[in-house]
Design an enzyme around this catalytic site. Sequence first.
Site, short mmCIF file in Angstrom:
data_model
loop_
_atom_site.label_atom_id
_atom_site.label_comp_id
_atom_site.label_asym_id
_atom_site.label_seq_id
_atom_site.Cartn_x
_atom_site.Cartn_y
_atom_site.Cartn_z
N GLY A 240 0.80 -1.21 0.00
CA GLY A 240 0.00 0.00 0.00
C GLY A 240 0.83 1.27 0.00
N HIS A 241 0.15 2.38 -0.23
CA HIS A 241 0.82 3.67 -0.39
C HIS A 241 1.49 4.14 0.90
CE1 HIS A 241 -3.37 5.73 0.43
NE2 HIS A 241 -2.95 5.01 1.44
#
Length: 342
Positions: A240-241
């Site tokens: 994920g970011h």
Amino acid sequence: EKTLQELATLTGSKLIGDPNHRITGVEDLETAGPKEASFLANPRYRSLLSTTHAGVICIDPDSPRVEGKNYLISPSPTALFQKLIELFGKDKLPASGFTGIHPTAVIHPSATLAPDVTVGPHAVIDAGCKVGTKTHIGPHVVLCAGVTVGSSCYLHPHVTLREGCILGDRVTLQPGCVIGSCGFGYTTDAQGKHQKQHQMGIVILEDDVEIGANTTIDRARFKETRICRGTKIDNLVQIGHNSIIGPHNLIVSQTGISGSVTTGKYVVMGGQTGVVGHLEIADGAMFAARTGIKKSIKSAGKYGGNPAVPLTEHNRNQVYLRNIHELASKLRELENKLNNLS
């Protein structure tokens, strides 16, 4: 064709057996013949030592040996055998027939490529991209605007690098992986509708990183998602970011790491590990397959279970679960005895 003495010298291993015996290839213990090398790294295959016809067996110094066979001794028989695989198999994989820049590749005039870069059929290199020396860009690879790729990288077919992402040197991207896809970020309004939070950051892959096939690494919301040097990520992993994956991590297939996770050095995650967002994981932490990490891990060690606990505790709990019916039956029996006493 190599003698065992030549193999021992080439691999830096110790030979026990006939130095003049010749080897022409590699095979597993069960099917190897007298001219083939094999290896023993997992104790569950130890019984095959007495039946194998392998011409030489790669083995560690502490494993028991069967008399009358040839051995190459190394602290890591797997690493030793890998050297033999590469020695005898280096000409077996067909080489690409495409060299230089293929005429079907689409390269923006503002992109900068080193003179010895290879670009395969139907690749696209957008505005402002920079590609370093000796890098190979395979068929149908897409470099979106402003991407930087270092030297001696290898991008296999159908890799996508989104805008502004940065690769260091000697990075390998396996087919179909996507670097810099949008992070999963939405706000929900009073009517329950989801409004996209545009992801304006980038992904940075440092030197000697390898990313597996169909793995996705999300771009940061406004800064960077970073995979640090030497980390190896398997196929079908989601990161994920804004996450920072530390140096020399190993992340196995189908692991999912939520946003804003930070891992230390030498972290290992078994297959299907899941990590909740905004956590920190200490140097040297190791997680068994299907571990659920729901809070920060502050010390090195082996963990398992969902939620994650020290692996010895997890294994003990698994034993209790396997015997749950027996334990429940004994509990009911004790309850009945107590009831009769009253």
